[in-house]
Design an enzyme around this catalytic site. Structure first.
Site, mmCIF file in Angstrom:
data_model
loop_
_atom_site.group_PDB
_atom_site.id
_atom_site.type_symbol
_atom_site.label_atom_id
_atom_site.label_comp_id
_atom_site.label_asym_id
_atom_site.label_seq_id
_atom_site.Cartn_x
_atom_site.Cartn_y
_atom_site.Cartn_z
ATOM 1 N N THR A 1 38.545 34.692 58.387
ATOM 2 C CA THR A 1 37.625 35.536 59.154
ATOM 3 C C THR A 1 38.403 36.131 60.331
ATOM 4 O O THR A 1 38.900 35.394 61.182
ATOM 5 C CB THR A 1 36.452 34.672 59.651
ATOM 6 O OG1 THR A 1 35.824 34.072 58.511
ATOM 7 C CG2 THR A 1 35.439 35.494 60.430
ATOM 8 N N LEU B 1 15.212 29.286 58.328
ATOM 9 C CA LEU B 1 14.107 29.225 59.303
ATOM 10 C C LEU B 1 13.817 27.773 59.671
ATOM 11 O O LEU B 1 12.735 27.466 60.157
ATOM 12 C CB LEU B 1 12.851 29.879 58.726
ATOM 13 C CG LEU B 1 12.857 31.407 58.662
ATOM 14 C CD1 LEU B 1 11.549 31.925 58.063
ATOM 15 C CD2 LEU B 1 13.072 32.042 60.047
ATOM 16 N N CYS C 1 32.076 27.577 61.864
ATOM 17 C CA CYS C 1 32.022 29.043 61.769
ATOM 18 C C CYS C 1 31.068 29.716 62.752
ATOM 19 O O CYS C 1 31.499 30.558 63.544
ATOM 20 C CB CYS C 1 31.669 29.440 60.351
ATOM 21 S SG CYS C 1 32.975 29.037 59.191
ATOM 22 N N LYS D 1 26.104 19.200 59.792
ATOM 23 C CA LYS D 1 24.999 19.363 58.831
ATOM 24 C C LYS D 1 25.227 18.360 57.711
ATOM 25 O O LYS D 1 26.330 17.784 57.616
ATOM 26 C CB LYS D 1 24.933 20.785 58.293
ATOM 27 C CG LYS D 1 26.122 21.174 57.444
ATOM 28 C CD LYS D 1 25.869 22.500 56.789
ATOM 29 C CE LYS D 1 26.860 22.738 55.669
ATOM 30 N NZ LYS D 1 26.696 23.993 55.017
HETATM 31 N N1 LIG Z 1 35.147 26.335 56.614
HETATM 32 C C1 LIG Z 1 34.283 27.196 56.115
HETATM 33 O O1 LIG Z 1 33.198 26.824 55.669
HETATM 34 C C2 LIG Z 1 34.600 28.671 56.077
HETATM 35 C C3 LIG Z 1 33.766 29.530 55.327
HETATM 36 C C4 LIG Z 1 34.052 30.904 55.310
HETATM 37 C C5 LIG Z 1 35.156 31.391 56.010
HETATM 38 N N2 LIG Z 1 35.946 30.528 56.729
HETATM 39 C C6 LIG Z 1 37.121 31.079 57.392
HETATM 40 O O2 LIG Z 1 38.245 30.778 56.549
HETATM 41 C C7 LIG Z 1 39.417 30.518 57.346
HETATM 42 C C8 LIG Z 1 39.964 29.142 57.006
HETATM 43 O O3 LIG Z 1 39.039 28.173 57.445
HETATM 44 P P1 LIG Z 1 39.116 26.650 56.995
HETATM 45 O O4 LIG Z 1 37.873 26.004 57.489
HETATM 46 O O5 LIG Z 1 39.462 26.571 55.557
HETATM 47 O O6 LIG Z 1 40.388 26.147 57.869
HETATM 48 P P2 LIG Z 1 41.055 24.707 57.897
HETATM 49 O O7 LIG Z 1 41.439 24.434 59.281
HETATM 50 O O8 LIG Z 1 40.164 23.738 57.145
HETATM 51 O O9 LIG Z 1 42.378 24.888 57.003
HETATM 52 C C9 LIG Z 1 43.493 25.628 57.381
HETATM 53 C C10 LIG Z 1 44.737 25.079 56.657
HETATM 54 O O10 LIG Z 1 45.840 25.933 56.979
HETATM 55 C C11 LIG Z 1 47.019 25.118 57.082
HETATM 56 N N3 LIG Z 1 48.044 25.840 57.816
HETATM 57 C C12 LIG Z 1 48.146 26.064 59.146
HETATM 58 N N4 LIG Z 1 49.228 26.818 59.430
HETATM 59 C C13 LIG Z 1 49.823 27.090 58.231
HETATM 60 C C14 LIG Z 1 50.972 27.845 57.853
HETATM 61 N N5 LIG Z 1 51.732 28.487 58.753
HETATM 62 N N6 LIG Z 1 51.301 27.900 56.537
HETATM 63 C C15 LIG Z 1 50.550 27.253 55.602
HETATM 64 N N7 LIG Z 1 49.453 26.533 55.904
HETATM 65 C C16 LIG Z 1 49.093 26.459 57.200
HETATM 66 C C17 LIG Z 1 46.507 23.862 57.770
HETATM 67 O O11 LIG Z 1 47.410 22.765 57.579
HETATM 68 C C18 LIG Z 1 45.136 23.669 57.072
HETATM 69 O O12 LIG Z 1 45.254 22.825 55.929
HETATM 70 C C19 LIG Z 1 38.962 30.689 58.809
HETATM 71 O O13 LIG Z 1 39.236 31.989 59.230
HETATM 72 C C20 LIG Z 1 37.458 30.461 58.734
HETATM 73 O O14 LIG Z 1 36.782 31.124 59.776
HETATM 74 C C21 LIG Z 1 35.704 29.183 56.764
HETATM 75 O O1 LIG Z 2 17.608 26.968 58.827
HETATM 76 C C1 LIG Z 2 18.668 26.510 59.296
HETATM 77 C C2 LIG Z 2 19.895 26.611 58.637
HETATM 78 C C3 LIG Z 2 21.036 26.086 59.238
HETATM 79 N N1 LIG Z 2 20.957 25.476 60.448
HETATM 80 C C4 LIG Z 2 22.186 24.968 61.080
HETATM 81 O O2 LIG Z 2 23.146 25.999 61.089
HETATM 82 C C5 LIG Z 2 24.463 25.455 60.990
HETATM 83 C C6 LIG Z 2 25.251 26.134 59.893
HETATM 84 O O3 LIG Z 2 24.685 25.798 58.629
HETATM 85 P P1 LIG Z 2 25.206 26.477 57.270
HETATM 86 O O4 LIG Z 2 25.148 27.932 57.402
HETATM 87 O O5 LIG Z 2 24.458 25.859 56.152
HETATM 88 O O6 LIG Z 2 26.692 25.927 57.211
HETATM 89 P P2 LIG Z 2 28.174 26.545 57.264
HETATM 90 O O7 LIG Z 2 28.951 25.766 56.272
HETATM 91 O O8 LIG Z 2 28.619 26.570 58.672
HETATM 92 O O9 LIG Z 2 28.068 28.035 56.688
HETATM 93 C C7 LIG Z 2 27.993 29.183 57.522
HETATM 94 O O10 LIG Z 2 29.277 29.545 58.002
HETATM 95 C C8 LIG Z 2 30.241 29.795 56.930
HETATM 96 C C9 LIG Z 2 31.580 30.066 57.587
HETATM 97 O O11 LIG Z 2 31.703 31.362 58.066
HETATM 98 C C10 LIG Z 2 29.748 30.967 56.108
HETATM 99 O O12 LIG Z 2 30.702 31.236 55.076
HETATM 100 C C11 LIG Z 2 28.374 30.647 55.517
HETATM 101 O O13 LIG Z 2 27.893 31.777 54.801
HETATM 102 C C12 LIG Z 2 27.421 30.315 56.673
HETATM 103 O O14 LIG Z 2 26.154 29.925 56.149
HETATM 104 C C13 LIG Z 2 24.277 23.944 60.772
HETATM 105 O O15 LIG Z 2 24.466 23.275 61.998
HETATM 106 C C14 LIG Z 2 22.819 23.811 60.326
HETATM 107 O O16 LIG Z 2 22.260 22.569 60.682
HETATM 108 C C15 LIG Z 2 19.741 25.366 61.102
HETATM 109 O O17 LIG Z 2 19.660 24.829 62.211
HETATM 110 N N2 LIG Z 2 18.627 25.889 60.501
#
Ligand SMILES: NC(=O)c1ccc[n+]([C@@H]2O[C@H](COP(=O)([O-])OP(=O)(O)OC[C@H]3O[C@@H](n4cnc5c(N)ncnc54)[C@H](O)[C@@H]3O)[C@@H](O)[C@H]2O)c1
Ligand SMILES: O=c1ccn([C@@H]2O[C@H](COP(=O)(O)OP(=O)(O)O[C@H]3O[C@H](CO)[C@@H](O)[C@H](O)[C@H]3O)[C@@H](O)[C@H]2O)c(=O)[nH]1
Length: 436
Positions: free
Chosen positions: A122, A258, A268, A327
């Protein structure tokens, strides 16, 4: 297709297993040797339903992990799935993705065929074109648009449902500046697109970057709005969940997101809303509504403790905190509402005993001196009050008898997971919902 993924965290590992399942050859690249070893043993470096099974199935075969960037030369397309955390002012810290981009660029210098690079992290609009593209070009000596095709494909998965979300996406957003790059990006997803009914959205790179922030900002604001409405409902003794059920029937509002209570956390929403606010301010626009969404969210934990304090003085009291992860379904405590709750309880002189089915180890790293129970039952035994912070299913099964072992059966529920009626005989009016 041969796909490499740089960064094997929540996103990188999930998409590695999902792409392998779709038939791609996957190379997971991470600088953390222990992450790489874990994957190569066929085990999961993250807590995510379904991922361990897929790693056990594909590791050593369709999934290989390495710390060596050179192996990327054997792949056609690379996803950058690096962390983009907040800095102290809320801006995204791009240092991890920049370091990885430089390493990737160095590697691509010796690639003889064209390579596609897709930003999965992101990132604020402009990052892919103004930060990543120049770094890739200077490190590789190649040109973006010629030997390197660069695109942006934001990820929308939720932790705890990551594989399910990957397999059933509402949309796949492909950000690129040429039809050729769009085609190359889409080719990675073709086996998925053939299986599911989804929207494939071809757009520009900046648009793809901001679609991700808009998505999260909208959802976080939606929760803050229902929390604000919930706080008002509570003043009128109205159950906000009944109100949410009704308004959710309006298609323009929708039923999801909701659930009111102690607010949003995670890796995130907090960082992405903060980054969007910081970026907007840098452009000279002060985003009033997003700032208010953050403010409402920040106040919910304090409201919860005010409710608890209205039943008992907190100083010197033993308070059970049920749920430590942000969560259910994850051991992730980043941005967990349990953190401000614990901080405030400690400030008020309470003794905290925490319990979580899977997140205790992570919380112990942050709070080594807290007491941790190995079950909800033992956390509640002898406690002077309990706050429910995470909606783990197992909390809904806690019965009156167990709450009856508390020194004072006072329960403040931040997630509406406890059945008030079921425990009424022991709480005797001292069960409070945050918004009901
Ligand atoms: N976690 C989520 O649910 C989620 C969902 C959607 C988008 N995102 C976005 O995706 C991206 C990744 O998030 P994440 O939660 O997977 O991160 P994370 O911290 O879980 O993982 C990042 C990984 O990158 C590795 N790393 C760091 N520097 C490195 C390098 N130079 N070369 C190779 N590996 C390296 C780390 O060791 C780690 O394993 C972020 O931008 C986040 O905002 C996360
Ligand atoms: O009705 C709701 C739904 C969620 N939550 C809270 O909101 C937070 C985020 O929940 P959720 O969205 O289910 O989890 P994430 O894994 O953080 O996912 C969000 O963040 C990700 C990282 O960007 C995105 O990819 C997803 O689409 C987005 O839902 C948590 O603390 C939940 O407890 C509430 O309080 N009320």
């Amino acid at each position: 297709m041969r796909v490499s993924i740089v960064g094997s965290g929540y996103v990188g590992t999930t998409i590695a297993t999902a792409f392998a399942e779709l038939g791609h050859e996957v190379l997971a690249v991470d600088i953390d040797q222990s992450v790489v070893d874990t994957i190569n043993r066929g085990e999961s470096p993250i807590h995510e339903p379904g991922v361990p099974e897929l790693l056990a199935k594909h590791s050593g075969d369709r999934i290989q992990a390495t710390t060596e960037y050179d192996q990327i030369l054997n792949t056609d397309v690379t996803f950058l799935a690096l962390l983009t955390p907040s800095d102290e002012n809320g801006h995204i810290n791009t240092s991890y993705i920049e370091a990885a981009t430089e390493s990737l660029g160095d590697t691509l210098a010796s690639k003889e065929t064209a390579h596609t690079v897709i930003v999965k992290s992101t990132v604020i609009p402009g990052t892919t074109e103004d930060v990543i593209a120049p770094l890739l070009e200077s490190a590789s000596g190649k040109t973006v648009g010629k030997e390197i095709h660069l695109g942006m494909n934001p990820e929308f998965l939720r932790e705890g449902f990551a594989l399910e979300d990957f397999r059933n996406p509402d949309k796949i957003v492909l950000g690129a500046e040429t039809p050729r790059t769009h085609d190359q990006m889409e080719a990675v997803f073709t086996p998925l697109i053939e299986q599911v009914d989804t929207h494939v959205i071809r757009t520009g790179i900046r648009e793809a970057e901001i679609i991700k922030y808009a998505n999260n900002a909208f959802l976080a604001t939606k929760i803050s709005l229902i929390n604000e409405l919930g706080n008002i409902c509570k003043e009128y003794d109205v159950d906000t969940y009944e109100v949410a059920d009704a308004i959710g029937k309006d298609d323009r509002i929708g039923e999801r997101f909701l659930a009111s209570g102690v607010g949003w956390g995670g890796s995130c929403f907090p960082k992405d809303v903060a980054a969007l606010i910081a970026a907007a301010r840098e452009k000279g626009y002060d985003p009033t509504l997003l700032s208010a969404a953050v403010e409402v969210n920040a106040k919910q934990p304090a409201r919860m403790l005010e409710l608890l304090a209205s039943h008992t003085d907190l100083s010197g009291k033993r308070i059970a905190v049920l749920g430590l992860s942000f969560k259910p379904g994850t051991d992730d405590i980043r941005g967990s509402r349990a953190v401000p709750i614990i901080d405030e309880l400690l400030t008020r002189g309470a003794t905290v005993v925490g319990y979580d089915p899977v997140a205790t180890a992570n919380m112990r790293e942050q709070y080594p001196d807290l007491s941790y129970a190995d079950s909800a039952k033992s956390a509640l035994s002898g406690a002077d009050g309990a706050v429910v912070v995470t909606d783990w299913d197992e909390f809904s099964a806690i019965d009156a008898e167990t709450f009856g072992t508390m020194a004072q059966p006072i329960v403040i529920d931040g997630r509406r997971i406890i059945d008030r009626k079921q425990i009424e005989s022991v709480t005797n009016g001292r069960y409070e919902g945050l918004t009901w």
